[in-house]
Structures are given as C-alpha cells and as structure tokens.
Scaffold this motif. Structure first.
Motif, short mmCIF file in Angstrom:
data_model
loop_
_atom_site.label_atom_id
_atom_site.label_comp_id
_atom_site.label_asym_id
_atom_site.label_seq_id
_atom_site.Cartn_x
_atom_site.Cartn_y
_atom_site.Cartn_z
N GLY A 23 0.80 -1.22 0.00
CA GLY A 23 0.00 0.00 0.00
C GLY A 23 0.83 1.27 0.00
O GLY A 23 0.31 2.36 -0.20
N SER A 24 2.15 1.14 0.25
CA SER A 24 3.01 2.31 0.25
C SER A 24 3.16 2.85 -1.17
O SER A 24 3.16 2.11 -2.14
N ALA A 25 3.31 4.17 -1.26
CA ALA A 25 3.46 4.80 -2.57
C ALA A 25 4.90 4.77 -3.06
O ALA A 25 5.15 4.97 -4.24
N ALA A 26 5.84 4.54 -2.16
CA ALA A 26 7.25 4.59 -2.54
C ALA A 26 7.64 3.40 -3.39
O ALA A 26 7.33 2.26 -3.03
N PRO A 27 8.30 3.61 -4.52
CA PRO A 27 8.77 2.47 -5.33
C PRO A 27 9.74 1.61 -4.54
O PRO A 27 10.47 2.10 -3.67
N TYR A 28 9.75 0.34 -4.82
CA TYR A 28 10.61 -0.62 -4.13
C TYR A 28 11.25 -1.52 -5.18
O TYR A 28 10.57 -2.05 -6.06
N CYS A 29 12.57 -1.65 -5.12
CA CYS A 29 13.30 -2.54 -6.02
C CYS A 29 14.07 -3.55 -5.18
O CYS A 29 14.69 -3.18 -4.18
N TYR A 30 14.03 -4.81 -5.59
CA TYR A 30 14.83 -5.80 -4.89
C TYR A 30 16.24 -5.80 -5.48
O TYR A 30 16.42 -5.93 -6.70
N THR A 288 -0.76 -8.00 -2.97
CA THR A 288 0.28 -7.18 -2.33
C THR A 288 -0.11 -5.72 -2.20
O THR A 288 0.49 -4.99 -1.40
N GLY A 289 -1.06 -5.28 -2.99
CA GLY A 289 -1.41 -3.86 -2.97
C GLY A 289 -0.42 -2.99 -3.70
O GLY A 289 -0.45 -1.76 -3.56
N ARG A 290 0.45 -3.59 -4.49
CA ARG A 290 1.47 -2.84 -5.23
C ARG A 290 1.42 -3.19 -6.70
O ARG A 290 1.11 -4.32 -7.07
N GLN A 291 1.75 -2.24 -7.55
CA GLN A 291 1.88 -2.49 -8.98
C GLN A 291 3.35 -2.76 -9.29
O GLN A 291 4.23 -2.07 -8.79
N VAL A 292 3.59 -3.78 -10.11
CA VAL A 292 4.97 -4.15 -10.45
C VAL A 292 5.27 -3.75 -11.88
O VAL A 292 4.38 -3.68 -12.73
N ARG A 293 6.55 -3.52 -12.13
CA ARG A 293 6.97 -3.14 -13.48
C ARG A 293 7.12 -4.38 -14.34
O ARG A 293 7.56 -5.44 -13.87
N THR A 294 6.76 -4.25 -15.58
CA THR A 294 6.89 -5.37 -16.53
C THR A 294 7.79 -5.00 -17.70
O THR A 294 7.78 -5.67 -18.73
N GLN A 297 12.79 -3.26 -15.94
CA GLN A 297 13.05 -3.17 -14.51
C GLN A 297 12.05 -4.03 -13.74
O GLN A 297 11.34 -3.55 -12.87
N LYS A 298 12.01 -5.29 -14.07
CA LYS A 298 11.02 -6.18 -13.50
C LYS A 298 11.22 -6.44 -12.01
O LYS A 298 10.35 -6.99 -11.35
N HIS A 299 12.38 -6.06 -11.48
CA HIS A 299 12.63 -6.26 -10.05
C HIS A 299 12.15 -5.09 -9.22
O HIS A 299 12.50 -4.99 -8.03
N CYS A 300 11.31 -4.23 -9.81
CA CYS A 300 10.84 -3.01 -9.13
C CYS A 300 9.33 -2.89 -9.17
O CYS A 300 8.68 -3.39 -10.09
N THR A 301 8.81 -2.16 -8.19
CA THR A 301 7.42 -1.72 -8.24
C THR A 301 7.37 -0.36 -8.91
O THR A 301 8.39 0.30 -9.13
N THR A 302 6.17 0.07 -9.23
CA THR A 302 6.02 1.40 -9.83
C THR A 302 5.85 2.45 -8.75
O THR A 302 5.52 2.14 -7.62
#
Length: 302
Positions: A23-30, A288-294, A297-302
């Motif tokens: 639910g967080s707005a901050a992008p997250y990358c593994y 998860t409540g998060r959108q992922v990049r396709t 940069q597939k290891h990141c959320t938007t």
C-alpha cells in the motif's frame, strides 16, 4: 536435467530490513550485493576436501555476501556433507546450487523459527530474514494443477504437485521451495565460470517454476477458498514476503539470463512469460497492494 528434491517435513531441523510496505506509494526494487568477477583463483588453487567450508565462506565473501552469511549461520549443520562435492573446485562450485538450496531449507524450517503451516521464516539475504510470517494453514498445493496448461514445468510438477505426499503440502511448502530456489540460483550464478557439468542445469527453472506455483496458489485461494483468502490478505508480513519474492525472482533471473544452458533451460524464460500473464499479475497486485513493473526493470514496483 537435475531436480532438487527435498522431502519437506514439519520436523526439519535477524530482523527484517528494507522491506516493502503493501500500500506504500514509494517504489521498491529488490537488489542485493554480488561481485561475480571478484578473483577467487587463489581459493581454487588451495581447495581441497578438508578446507571446503573455509573456501565456501571466502568465495562468497568476495562474490555474494549473502551466501557467506548463510554459510556462517549454518556452519554447524552436520548435513552439509550430503550436498557438497569435494573432488574438485569445479565440482564444488557446481554443487552449491543444491547445497545452498538445502541449507536454506534447514535455516528456514528450523523448529525454533517455523511452526509448520502456522508461521514460517525465510532467509532472504544477509541483511534480511523474515520471521514468524503467518500462514493460516491453507490447502493442498496440488489444487493448482488444473491451471497449468503446458508441460514446461512437468518434471517438477510430478514431484511437488502430483506426488502423493508433496502434493498435499500447503502454502508452507510453496513458500519454502521458492525461497530455497532463490538462494540456489545466485549461489551458482556468481560462480558460473567454474560450472562444467549438469549439477546446476535447472537453477533458473526451479526459481521460475516455484514462482509459478505461488502465483497460481494465490489464484486458487481467491477463487476456491474465500475464507482463507480473507485471512492471508490481512497479513502484511505475508504480503511483503510475496512481493519481495516476486521481485527477487525477476532480479536473479535477469542476472543469470546470460548463462541459460548452463544454469537453466530455455523453458525457464517460457515459464517466466506465463508468470507475467494478466491473470497472474492481477492476483499479485491485488494481494500485495502494489503495482509491479513489466519492462526492463522487473525487479521493481512502480
């Protein structure tokens, strides 16, 4: 093709850092540190059947610190000898897929950390270990079989889904196999130049297939087990873990992609393509409540 087979058992014998927040707005990358070109020639030259644990820790200290940390944490485990080949440095490096995979199981499923089908633990990397992640039991993972319309993962489906015992495992088994696959893959990716045989030849397939199982498990949970779905969607730690494992799979599949053939078959990328189907991305993002990049940069959320 070699398939890792561990008969998971309820009796198999840290704090989280930089975790995503559903639910967080901050992008997250593994991401995690690795240095696959670090020189280990001196370790190769000195390697023998007596100094293998010292070599293992030193090799990963230079190339993959998370592997060193896991090896230190599990150094006292008497089962290492079942998994490590010591006849040559090349055989040793190749055996790390199975060894690190299985030692991840040993860490994750230690009864001090995991209560079977109630809560689980997951060694993610040197700086993050997820503890007491609620599971709320679940349903047999074999229920996902009708959603698999191809034969890309057939060899593993026969073990983990169709087997009379393994097919009955619940979310515990799905998560445990994925987490072990996501340590076995980097364990050999960072030493790929030493791998000459077939002992790590399905490392990428294992990661892609076990992510497939997780996504399909979530779809079946929502469609056929609404009460269970309601419970797990209300568990932030589980939602964080699922998101991280999806992004982590993308991260290590990308890192290992140049070594397809040595570390995986072309089917790994075909399975990955199915993992990014609209239905699978939709369930991941809903859970998860998060959108992922396709994109790239597939290891990141938007």
């Amino acid at each position: 093709m070699v398939t890792v087979l561990l008969a998971l058992s309820p009796t198999v014998g840290t704090a989280a850092a930089s975790t995503p927040v559903p639910g967080s707005a901050a992008p997250y990358c593994y991401e995690e540190p690795s240095h696959p070109t670090a020189d280990v020639s001196d370790l190769e030259a000195r390697f023998n059947s007596s100094n293998w644990m010292q070599t293992l820790q030193a090799m990963y200290q230079r190339r993959w610190p998370s592997g060193e940390a896991l090896a230190i944490a599990q150094a006292g485990d008497p089962y290492w000898d079942r998994f490590v080949r010591k006849d040559s440095f090349e055989a040793f490096a190749e055996s790390m897929m199975v060894a690190i995979h299985e030692e991840t199981h040993m860490w994750d499923l230690d009864p001090s950390r995991t209560r079977w089908n109630v809560h689980t633990a997951a060694w993610i990397n040197a700086s993050r270990q997820d503890m007491r992640v609620p599971l709320h039991d679940g349903f047999p993972r074999k229920e996902i079989l009708p959603l698999i319309k191809d034969r890309l993962s057939d060899s593993m489906d026969n073990i983990y889904l169709r087997d009379r015992t393994q097919g009955e495992y619940h979310l515990q088994g799905v998560l445990a196999e994925l987490n072990a696959g996501l340590t076995g893959l980097p364990a050999v990716t960072v030493v790929q130049e030493y791998i000459k045989g077939v002992g790590a030849s399905n490392a990428r397939d294992i990661a892609a297939t076990n992510l497939r199982y997780l996504l399909l498990y979530l779809r079946v949970a929502k469609d056929r087990h609404p009460a269970y779905w309601a419970k797990i969607t209300n568990e932030p730690k589980l939602r964080e873990l699922v998101l991280t494992q999806f992004l982590r799979t993308a991260y290590w599949l990308e890192k290992s992609a140049p070594y397809t053939g040595k570390l995986g078959s072309p089917d790994a990328d075909k399975i990955t393509a199915t993992n990014y189907s609209p239905a699978n991305i939709a369930i991941l993002e809903e859970f998860t409540g998060r959108q992922v990049r396709t994109d790239t940069q597939k290891h990141c959320t938007t």
